[in-house]
Design an enzyme around this catalytic site. Structure first.
Site, PDB file in Angstrom:
ATOM      1  N   GLU A   9       1.522   2.429   3.689  1.00  0.00           N
ATOM      2  CA  GLU A   9       2.278   2.452   2.255  1.00  0.00           C
ATOM      3  C   GLU A   9       0.721   2.372   1.288  1.00  0.00           C
ATOM      4  O   GLU A   9       0.706   2.783   0.133  1.00  0.00           O
ATOM      5  CB  GLU A   9       3.207   1.577   1.774  1.00  0.00           C
ATOM      6  CG  GLU A   9       3.599   2.016   0.433  1.00  0.00           C
ATOM      7  CD  GLU A   9       5.002   1.749   0.195  1.00  0.00           C
ATOM      8  OE1 GLU A   9       5.483   1.476  -0.897  1.00  0.00           O
ATOM      9  OE2 GLU A   9       5.792   1.906   1.254  1.00  0.00           O
ATOM     10  N   ASP A 105       6.397   0.843   3.938  1.00  0.00           N
ATOM     11  CA  ASP A 105       7.341  -0.634   3.815  1.00  0.00           C
ATOM     12  C   ASP A 105       8.625  -0.239   4.395  1.00  0.00           C
ATOM     13  O   ASP A 105       9.315   0.875   4.495  1.00  0.00           O
ATOM     14  CB  ASP A 105       7.417  -0.889   2.319  1.00  0.00           C
ATOM     15  CG  ASP A 105       6.116  -1.256   1.640  1.00  0.00           C
ATOM     16  OD1 ASP A 105       5.491  -1.790   2.527  1.00  0.00           O
ATOM     17  OD2 ASP A 105       6.166  -1.749   0.668  1.00  0.00           O
ATOM     18  N   TYR A 310       7.353  -9.979   4.004  1.00  0.00           N
ATOM     19  CA  TYR A 310       7.383  -9.020   2.959  1.00  0.00           C
ATOM     20  C   TYR A 310       8.350  -9.765   1.824  1.00  0.00           C
ATOM     21  O   TYR A 310       9.322 -10.352   1.763  1.00  0.00           O
ATOM     22  CB  TYR A 310       8.144  -8.066   3.669  1.00  0.00           C
ATOM     23  CG  TYR A 310       8.439  -6.744   2.980  1.00  0.00           C
ATOM     24  CD1 TYR A 310       7.479  -6.047   2.714  1.00  0.00           C
ATOM     25  CD2 TYR A 310       9.891  -6.692   2.649  1.00  0.00           C
ATOM     26  CE1 TYR A 310       7.948  -4.718   1.835  1.00  0.00           C
ATOM     27  CE2 TYR A 310      10.063  -5.222   1.774  1.00  0.00           C
ATOM     28  CZ  TYR A 310       9.079  -4.395   1.494  1.00  0.00           C
ATOM     29  OH  TYR A 310       9.344  -3.369   0.669  1.00  0.00           O
TER      30      TYR A 310
END
Length: 719
Positions: A9, A105, A310
């Site tokens: 990403e 992601d 994350y």
């Protein structure tokens, strides 16, 4: 043998994956190895086309052209990132690339980023999915051992497309309808408008609040124990002055007798691990950081430093597969000031409750916790350090012993009235030691037995006043967005369960941006630490259709998007409903009899159309804008600068044009730009640089500028 192309990403994640896969050859927007090519997006490279792509006349905003309902929405490459899209497309279409691994992601939006790129690049190659919660080398290696077929995520992609297209049909149509109908820059959306409505509802509660006086009775014994009067329902407030006076007169000369002493042993477990919203709330409450600022810091700690997992998660628990890695994570974060607690935690035998480990409560990602990568605290800046500290302490706290204490509850009777008091004795500090909390503030009671009497007690009457609810801080607003049920009307309460299941208004990833957008559009403003709705925001709520103001709309949408992600609802059917809804919204706005009144009108006339101009504040300063959107004349009147006032050291504002440009300060200081530049040049000549200071100090050391007498004394002491 063909190669596998991996799409990340962001460049930083792409470089991490490339390093693990031994892709060291640099190319234009990619890294290549013997088996893999790693390339990356820059967030979204592809988006839905603007209305004018479907019809040239839609370039101009006109109420008569609404609603805009193209049969199929088209994809376009975002201009500013077109170069990177071309680089990705070239790599995807290489003859030696046999398949693609999506490494964006792991979530709905990440899926959309990658799939739109693949679709726009017209690539028809097999797709696999890398689904990881941290970007450490170990997590990447483990993720590549467990790649999933891309087909398993088709429904997630369909749900992401449905969300994006629904926002286009409803958001763009409603925004254009409001703006053209009322000739003012007004925007609406299914998340931002209900959020604004919650702020208005809170202000209404405060405005309508009627304070009430209340009274209480306290009894103080000769050995320092304070007993508080309570009724049969454990209420200690009396709202009748007459009743309070009667009680006071009845009890003031009577003795107290202890009728019950109850001792109970209690345990209190640490608060749950952080999800993004809870972390944003604490960072706002403790450090005053905005939601967007906290997310940005978390992103750095995740991507750049790789010390936290994350960030965009709405889970506050971990899954069972993470449990075997916990010791490694404790070792990685257990350095410097955390070492002592980490060592203590490592010696414990962990029996983690459901509030910490629960597979059923983990969505796309588990709670935010440290990674297995060793942290070097010196590499973190002050703000990153503060966020890291919050996460690590919470992580160590859930692994530490519970806080244990003995609670003593004493019930006494004065005449026939009931008086109570409580006191705690700490038995084990447990997780509270991490926060260096000691419980000296808690009342420790003297030894009291059932049947004890206190003849000489001092009775006092206390009083107070009920307070209105507090205005929202940004942290409080984030919490309300996560759980907006109390702001739903009674006929929408059946959707309460749904809105809780989908996690409230917006997602953990978008809430901070929504709040920022409301500030930037001048719909709300910050005064001190509290949020206030503006006149423009209040008027917007009068103009927007009612159902667009309720969290129930998001609940219904998210419920259906969830069904699409699970394969239980057809995407096209949902989009058909959205088109119909957009048509209704536009019609309601067209039929409205309301008017919009600008509260920022100035006396300055527009040089083009001679209508009065509006003063607009933005993050760069202030500007004048013609009130007629079709005219569009703009003029900057003041710019925020980093230059400091020589008197009060606050930031100066730059006003005027050409030779007349002038710095002004709130304290009254005024200085022409030319005079300011001369003063700065003069100061520069007399200012000694850090380099000069260091050179001077080094020279002094070389010349023997040392405390030799002290050095000699210390050396003798060692002998």
């Amino acid at each position: 043998m063909g190669k596998t192309l991996v799409l990340a990403e962001k460049p930083s994640v792409g470089r991490d994956i490339a390093r693990v896969l031994n892709c060291n050859k640099k190319g234009n927007g990619y890294l290549e190895g013997s088996n893999y090519i790693v390339t990356w997006a820059l967030g979204h490279l592809v988006t839905l086309a603007d209305p004018e792509v479907y019809d040239e006349k839609l370039k101009t905003w006109r109420l008569d052209d609404l609603p805009m309902l193209p049969s199929q929405l088209k994809l376009v490459v975002i201009k500013k990132s077109g170069k990177q899209f071309s680089a990705v497309k070239t790599q995807m279409n290489r003859n030696d690339v046999q398949d693609i691994v999506i490494g964006t992601d792991a979530g709905r939006e990440g899926e959309l980023v990658a799939r739109w790129i693949i679709e726009k690049a017209h690539v028809k190659k097999p797709v696999k999915r890398l689904w990881i919660s941290s970007v450490t080398d170990k997590a990447i290696r483990d993720g590549f051992k467990q790649l999933k077929p891309g087909g398993e995520y088709e429904n997630l992609y369909a749900s992401a497309v449905a969300r994006s297209e629904a926002d286009w049909y409803v958001g763009l149509n409603a925004t254009r309808a409001l703006t053209t109908k009322f000739n003012a820059q007004l925007s609406t959306g299914r998340v931002q408008t209900p959020t604004l409505a919650m702020i208005a509802a809170r202000e209404s509660e405060i405005r309508e609040f009627q304070p009430q006086k209340f009274y209480g009775i306290e009894a103080k014994t000769s050995n320092g124990v304070t007993l508080t009067w309570q009724d049969a329902k454990n209420n200690s407030r009396i709202f009748s002055k007459e009743r309070a006076d009667t009680l006071y007169n009845q009890l003031k000369t009577k003795p107290a007798k202890v009728v019950n002493v109850d001792k109970s042993y209690k345990k209190k477990y640490a608060p749950q691990l952080y999800d993004l919203t809870e972390l944003q709330r604490d960072a706002n409450r403790i450090f005053g950081y905005s939601g967007k600022q906290t997310l940005s810091l978390m992103q750095k700690l995740y991507e750049q430093h790789k010390v936290l997992t994350y960030p965009r998660t709405d889970s506050r628990v971990i899954s069972t597969d993470i449990v075997p890695t916990l010791k490694e994570r404790v070792k990685a974060c257990g350095v410097d000031e955390y070492a002592r607690i980490a060592n203590k935690v490592m010696k414990r035998e962990w029996k983690l409750p459901k509030s910490v480990v629960d597979n059923t409560k983990v969505s796309d990602h588990h709670a935010i916790i440290p990674t297995e990568q060793q942290v070097i605290l010196a590499e973190l800046n002050d703000k990153e350090r503060k966020i890291y500290d919050l996460v690590v302490k919470r992580f160590l706290a859930v692994l530490a012993d519970p806080y244990e204490y003995e609670q003593t509850t004493i019930e006494a009777k004065i005449d026939s009235e009931r008086f109570m008091t409580k006191g705690n004795i700490v038995k084990k500090l447990g997780w509270k030691e991490i926060y260096q909390e000691n419980n000296n503030s808690e009342e420790q009671l003297p030894a009291i037995q059932q049947g004890d009497s206190f003849p000489n007690i001092k009775i006092t009457q206390t009083n107070g006043e009920t307070k209105p609810p507090e205005r929202f801080t940004e942290g409080g607003l984030l919490q309300a967005m996560e759980n907006p049920v109390r702001y739903m009307s009674s006929d929408e309460k059946h959707l309460a369960k749904t809105i809780n299941q989908v996690g409230g208004l917006g997602t953990v990833a978008t809430r901070a941006d929504i709040i920022e957008k409301l500030f930037n559009n001048q719909l709300m403003e910050m005064r001190g630490k509290h949020i206030f709705i503006t006149s423009k925001g209040r008027q917007l709520l009068d103009l927007v259709p009612e159902d667009l103001q309720s969290p129930a709309l998001t609940a219904e949408w998210e419920n259906k998007l969830g069904q699409i992600a699970e394969g239980k609802l057809d995407k096209d059917r949902f989009i058909k409903e959205m088109k119909s809804y957009a048509k209704d919204v536009v019609q309601q706005i067209k039929n409205s009899d309301e008017t919009f009144k600008h509260d920022n009108m100035t006396g300055t006339k527009c040089p083009d159309c001679e209508k009065l101009m509006l003063e607009i504040k933005n993050k760069n300063g202030r500007m004048l804008v013609c009130q007629d959107r079709s005219c569009g004349h703009k003029k900057n009147i003041a710019k925020h600068t980093n230059a400091r006032c020589p008197n009060c050291h606050k930031r100066l504002e730059l006003r005027g044009e050409g030779e007349g440009k002038m710095f002004t300060c709130k304290c009254g200081h005024r200085e022409k730009l030319s005079a300011f530049n001369k003063r700065k040049e003069k100061e520069k000549k007399h200012k000694v640089s850090k380099q000069d200071v260091n050179k001077y100090l080094k020279k002094q050391d070389d010349d023997g500028f040392k405390n030799n007498a002290l050095a000699d004394a210390l050396s003798k002491l060692k002998e």
